[in-house]
Write an enzyme that holds these catalytic residues in place. Structure first.
Site, PDB file in Angstrom:
ATOM      1  N   SER A  55       0.854  -1.186   0.000  1.00  0.00           N
ATOM      2  CA  SER A  55       0.000   0.000   0.000  1.00  0.00           C
ATOM      3  C   SER A  55       0.887   1.233   0.000  1.00  0.00           C
ATOM      4  O   SER A  55       2.119   1.119   0.017  1.00  0.00           O
ATOM      5  CB  SER A  55      -0.892   0.010   1.238  1.00  0.00           C
ATOM      6  OG  SER A  55      -0.109   0.363   2.366  1.00  0.00           O
ATOM      7  N   LYS A  56       0.248   2.389  -0.002  1.00  0.00           N
ATOM      8  CA  LYS A  56       0.989   3.651  -0.073  1.00  0.00           C
ATOM      9  C   LYS A  56       2.044   3.784   1.017  1.00  0.00           C
ATOM     10  O   LYS A  56       3.045   4.463   0.837  1.00  0.00           O
ATOM     11  CB  LYS A  56       0.011   4.822   0.021  1.00  0.00           C
ATOM     12  CG  LYS A  56      -0.721   5.072  -1.271  1.00  0.00           C
ATOM     13  CD  LYS A  56      -1.075   6.542  -1.401  1.00  0.00           C
ATOM     14  CE  LYS A  56      -1.903   6.807  -2.635  1.00  0.00           C
ATOM     15  NZ  LYS A  56      -3.332   6.940  -2.356  1.00  0.00           N
TER      16      LYS A  56
END
Ligand code: GLU
Length: 464
Positions: free
Chosen positions: A238-239
Site C-alpha cells: 500500500s501507499k
C-alpha cells in the site's frame, strides 16, 4: 498463432498500480510467448467510481511499459444489452430469480445467522417464490445447493469448495445494473478467453463464477491466480510502502525496462538470473515458474535495476528522455552541447533519469553563483595563475576532442609543475559551480571551447 487467449481486465477506478501492472505483464508475456492473443477489457460497470481519467492513465501506463494488446480495449459499459439478455436467459431457465428482500431485512438475517454461529449467507427466502410484486428487486443466481465446485489452478493447484458454502450471488442490482462476477463470466466466455490470469484476491470469485459458466452453457476457462505483492513488513502493498502507481515511478526517473524487469521478478523466477530484457522474458516466461508465495516489494532492487539500465542504455534514447525532463524544467537545451554526449558522461553516475537531468543542468546553464565553501578553497587569489594558464592552453586548441583536452592539460601541468589535483577542483567549480561532476576532461570537451573559455574568464573576473 496458438489458440491461447488471455486478457487484462482493469477496473478504471484509479491509476495502474504495481499489482495490476504485473498481472498485465504476465498475461502479455504468455500471449507473446505462445503467440496467442492478449485482450484488454475495461471493467467500468461501477459507474460511480469509474472515470475516463483512470482509463487514460491505465492505457498510458501500459503503453509506457510496452504492453501492447491485440484486441480491445473493450468497455463493459457498452455491453449492457448482452448482459441483460443473459439475465433473461437465466431467469427463463429457472437458474436465477428475483429477490425482494430489503437491505434491512438482509442485515437482520445476516446478524441472526452470525449470532447462531452460522455463515452470513443469504438464506434463499425468495428462491422458490413465484409471485412478482411491484416492489424493488435484485436478481440472484441460483447457486447449486449440493456438490462442490473445484478447479485446478495453474499456479495454486486444486482448489475446491462445497457449494453449500456459496451464496446466491446478486447478478443484477435494484437499479438494473449487472454485477462484476456475472459480467466477467459473460465477457471472458464471449471473448473466447481460455486462460484467466489474475491476482489471487480473486480466488473466492472464481469458485462463484464457475457455476455461472456452467449455467450459461459456457466452457470454463483455465485459471492461474498470481500471489499478492506485499510490502517489506509483509503486509499487503500500500501507499505506506512507497508509491504504488506505476507512472509515479516514471515521474521519479525510472525506465520502463527496469520496471518490467522488476515487476516480473515479483513472483516469477528463472534460476539466479536477475536481468531480463522483454525479449528474454517472452522466451523464458512460464506459469510453472511463478511461485506460490507472495512477492515482497523492494524499492532498492528496483533502483538497482534502474541503475543497470541507465548504465547500459542507448545514449541517444536516454538523451531524448533527459531532454524532455530538462525542457519541462524550463532549461534551454537548444543552445547547449549534444545531449547524447552529455548523457555519456553521466551514465555511470546517475541512478535515475531525474538524477541524470539534475547532473546535466550545468552543461546548459552557466553557474550564476559558486558554491561558497568550494569557491573559498578553489577560486581564490592563489588560483589566478591556474585560471590564466587554463585559458591560455585550452584557448590555443584547434580541436576540442577528449584527447585534445587531455593533452592541453598535460602540457599545462608540465609548464606549471602543478598536479591535476591542484587544477581539477578549480576547473570544476569554474565550470559547474560546485565540486561534483563527471570526469573533468569529459566535462571540458563536451561543454566545448567557447563555453569553457567564457566560464573560466568569468571565474577569473570573480577573483576581483
Ligand atoms: N476488474 C477486476 C479488478 O480490477 C479484475 C477482474 C478479473 O481479472 O477478473 O480487480
Amino acid at each position: 498463432m496458438s489458440d491461447l487467449r488471455v486478457r487484462f481486465a482493469p477496473s478504471p477506478t484509479g491509476f495502474l498500480h504495481i499489482g495490476g501492472a504485473r498481472t498485465a505483464l504476465f498475461n502479455y508475456l504468455l500471449a507473446k510467448k505462445e503467440q496467442g492473443t492478449f485482450v484488454l477489457r475495461i471493467e467500468d460497470t461501477d459507474v460511480e467510481r469509474s472515470t475516463q481519467e483512470s482509463v487514460d492513465a491505465i492505457l498510458q501506463a501500459m503503453d509506457w511499459l510496452g504492453l501492447s494488446y491485440d484486441e480491445g480495449p473493450f468497455y463493459q459499459s457498452e455491453r449492457y444489452d448482452l448482459y441483460k439478455s443473459k439475465v433473461s436467459d437465466l431467469l427463463n431457465k429457472g437458474l436465477a430469480y428475483r429477490c425482494y428482500c430489503s437491505a434491512d431485512k438482509l442485515n437482520a438475517k445476516r446478524e441472526a445467522a452470525m449470532k447462531a454461529g452460522g455463515k452470513p449467507r443469504y438464506d434463499g427466502t425468495c428462491r422458490e417464490r413465484t409471485d412478482q410484486p411491484e416492489s424493488p428487486f435484485v436478481i440472484r443466481f441460483k447457486t447449486p445447493l449440493d456438490g462442490n465446485t473445484a478447479f485446478v489452478d495453474r499456479i495454486k493447484g486444486t482448489i475446491s469448495v462445497e457449494n453449500d458454502e456459496l451464496d446466491d450471488l446478486i447478478i443484477q442490482r435494484t437499479d438494473g445494473n449487472p454485477t462484476y462476477n456475472f459480467v466477467v463470466v459473460i465477457d471472458d466466455a464471449e471473448m473466447g478467453i481460455n486462460l484467466v490470469i489474475r491476482g489471487d484476491d480473486h480466488v473466492n470469485n472464481t469458485v462463484r463464477q464457475i457455476p455461472m459458466y456452467k449455467a450459461l452453457g459456457y466452457e470454463v476457462p483455465e485459471f492461474a491466480h498470481v500471489p499478492m505483492i506485499l510490502g517489506s513488513d509483509k503486509k499487503r502493498l500500500s501507499k505506506r510502502h512507497g508509491a504504488t502507481s506505476v507512472m509515479a515511478y516514471r515521474e521519479m526517473g525510472f525506465l520502463p525496462e527496469a520496471m518490467v524487469n522488476y515487476l516480473v521478478r515479483l513472483g516469477w523466477s528463472c534460476g539466479d538470473e536477475e536481468i531480463f530484457s522483454m525479449d528474454d522474458l517472452i522466451e523464458k516466461f512460464s506459469l510453472e515458474s511463478v511461485g506460490r508465495s507472495a512477492g515482497v516489494f523492494n524499492p532498492d532492487k528496483l533502483l538497482w535495476l534502474n541503475e543497470h539500465y541507465i548504465k547500459t542504455g542507448d545514449p541517444q534514447r536516454l538523451a531524448g528522455l533527459v531532454a524532455e525532463l530538462l525542457e519541462g524544467q524550463g532549461v534551454d537545451i537548444e543552445n547547449g552541447p549534444d545531449m547524447a554526449a552529455v548523457v555519456k558522461t553521466l551514465q555511470e553516475r546517475a541512478k535515475t533519469l531525474v538524477e541524470m537531468a539534475e547532473g546535466a543542468r550545468f552543461y546548459f546553464e552557466a553557474p550564476e553563483t559558486y558554491d561558497e565553501a568550494a569557491a573559498a578553497k578553489f577560486l581564490n587569489e592563489e588560483k589566478r595563475a591556474v585560471l590564466e594558464l587554463l585559458i591560455k592552453h585550452l584557448g590555443a586548441l584547434m580541436n576540442f576532442t577528449l584527447e585534445d583536452v587531455e593533452s592541453a592539460f598535460k602540457s599545462l601541468m608540465e609548464e606549471s609543475g602543478l598536479k591535476l589535483g591542484k587544477i581539477g577542483p578549480t576547473v570544476r567549480v569554474a565550470l559547474t559551480g560546485g565540486t561534483v561532476s563527471p570526469s573533468i576532461y569529459e566535462v571540458v570537451s563536451v561543454l566545448g571551447q567557447d563555453v569553457v573559455l567564457a566560464r573560466l574568464k568569468k571565474a577569473l573576473a570573480s577573483l576581483g
